[in-house]
Scaffold this motif. Structure first.
Motif, PDB file in Angstrom:
ATOM      1  N   GLN A 106       4.702  27.123  34.348  1.00 58.26           N
ATOM      2  CA  GLN A 106       4.758  26.631  35.933  1.00 58.26           C
ATOM      3  C   GLN A 106       3.469  26.435  36.045  1.00 58.26           C
ATOM      4  O   GLN A 106       2.802  27.310  36.389  1.00 58.26           O
ATOM      5  CB  GLN A 106       5.445  27.655  36.553  1.00 58.26           C
ATOM      6  N   ALA A 112       3.349  21.852  40.405  1.00 55.39           N
ATOM      7  CA  ALA A 112       4.506  22.926  40.461  1.00 55.39           C
ATOM      8  C   ALA A 112       5.669  22.075  40.857  1.00 55.39           C
ATOM      9  O   ALA A 112       6.777  22.706  40.462  1.00 55.39           O
ATOM     10  CB  ALA A 112       4.200  24.152  41.058  1.00 55.39           C
ATOM     11  N   TYR A 115       7.025  19.482  37.647  1.00 55.59           N
ATOM     12  CA  TYR A 115       7.387  20.043  36.238  1.00 55.59           C
ATOM     13  C   TYR A 115       7.183  21.523  36.030  1.00 55.59           C
ATOM     14  O   TYR A 115       6.266  22.084  36.250  1.00 55.59           O
ATOM     15  CB  TYR A 115       6.563  19.329  35.002  1.00 55.59           C
ATOM     16  N   ASN A 116       8.246  22.137  35.485  1.00 52.26           N
ATOM     17  CA  ASN A 116       8.020  23.702  34.897  1.00 52.26           C
ATOM     18  C   ASN A 116       9.174  23.888  33.872  1.00 52.26           C
ATOM     19  O   ASN A 116      10.189  23.022  33.682  1.00 52.26           O
ATOM     20  CB  ASN A 116       8.439  24.647  35.987  1.00 52.26           C
ATOM     21  N   GLU A 133      14.204  22.704  31.655  1.00 54.96           N
ATOM     22  CA  GLU A 133      12.944  22.074  32.288  1.00 54.96           C
ATOM     23  C   GLU A 133      13.463  21.500  33.482  1.00 54.96           C
ATOM     24  O   GLU A 133      14.463  21.015  33.794  1.00 54.96           O
ATOM     25  CB  GLU A 133      12.800  21.060  31.349  1.00 54.96           C
ATOM     26  N   ASN A 137       9.833  24.958  41.902  1.00 57.47           N
ATOM     27  CA  ASN A 137       9.574  26.287  41.358  1.00 57.47           C
ATOM     28  C   ASN A 137      10.831  26.945  40.638  1.00 57.47           C
ATOM     29  O   ASN A 137      11.710  26.937  41.126  1.00 57.47           O
ATOM     30  CB  ASN A 137       8.881  27.296  42.706  1.00 57.47           C
TER      31      ASN A 137
END
Length: 227
Positions: A106, A112, A115-116, A133, A137
């Motif tokens: 992350q 943040a 994309y994480n 994906e 958060n």
């Protein structure tokens, strides 16, 4: 003594980050209290002082790098010899259970929100796979007794929990009766204990939806095995 520091058979535990030993690692006989030095707390050379216990398992003590200065990886400490070997250096593996390790990638700052990802490491084969994906958060809550993973993706990672059963197989975890948010989660017998935001405690068991055991002003923090 926190459960991740205790051997599965309860016969020994690791003393670490304690006032009496500092940041070093000692193996302690639970019956006699005898201490044996096993490892300096310096951590990997690139991140001194960062080794932190993830789980004391039957195969050894899993460590990751956490703190002000860190590097990705999962290490295994042999509690009998004090030797340490790197298992995988691709991600920050912060949870281990059921033959797998879990990591969250992350980015900080503005990234943040774009994309994480959640990664799974098969400890037997060494294979790393992407299980989730998304945007916003994510918070890793706990592995489950049925080889899944509880995560929170809503409310900046502090919303209602979801259960991740495979790559991109995320479904809500219903907590009867009012599906509250979860502050923390802890895997021990007979399932995952969930500390509820606003107070209370719920339990998720294998193949059973979570149920609230108590509600009230008290915020619970499960600190040991529950039988």
């Amino acid at each position: 003594m926190e459960s991740p520091y205790v051997a599965p058979d309860g016969a020994s535990y690791i003393l670490h980050n304690d006032q009496s030993v500092g940041n070093d690692f000692y193996l302690v006989d639970a019956k006699t209290g005898t201490r044996k030095f096993r490892l300096s707390g310096n951590g990997p050379p690139q991140a001194p002082g960062s080794w932190t216990i993830v789980k004391y398992a039957s195969e050894g003590v899993y460590l990751w790098s956490a703190g002000m200065l860190t590097i990705p990886g999962l290490w295994l400490l042999d509690p009998q010899t004090g030797s340490v070997r790197l298992i995988d250096g691709s991600h920050y593996w912060s949870m281990v259970d059921g033959g797998a390790a879990w990591a969250l990638a992350q980015p900080g700052g503005a990234e943040a929100s774009t994309y994480n990802a959640v990664y799974r490491l098969d400890l037997a084969s060494g294979q790393v796979s992407t299980w989730y994906e998304g945007k916003g958060n994510i918070r890793l809550l706990s592995p489950t007794p049925d080889a899944a993973l509880l995560i929170a993706t809503q409310g900046a990672g502090y919303g209602p929990p979801g259960i991740l059963r495979g790559p991109n197989q995320l479904s809500p975890l219903e907590i009867s009766p009012d599906n509250p948010n979860v502050a923390a989660a802890y895997l021990t017998h007979p399932g995952v204990w969930l500390a509820l935001q606003g107070g209370g405690l719920a339990l998720y068991e294998r193949g059973v939806s979570a149920r609230i055991l108590t509600r009230g002003p008290l915020i619970f923090n499960v600190a040991g095995g529950c039988w």
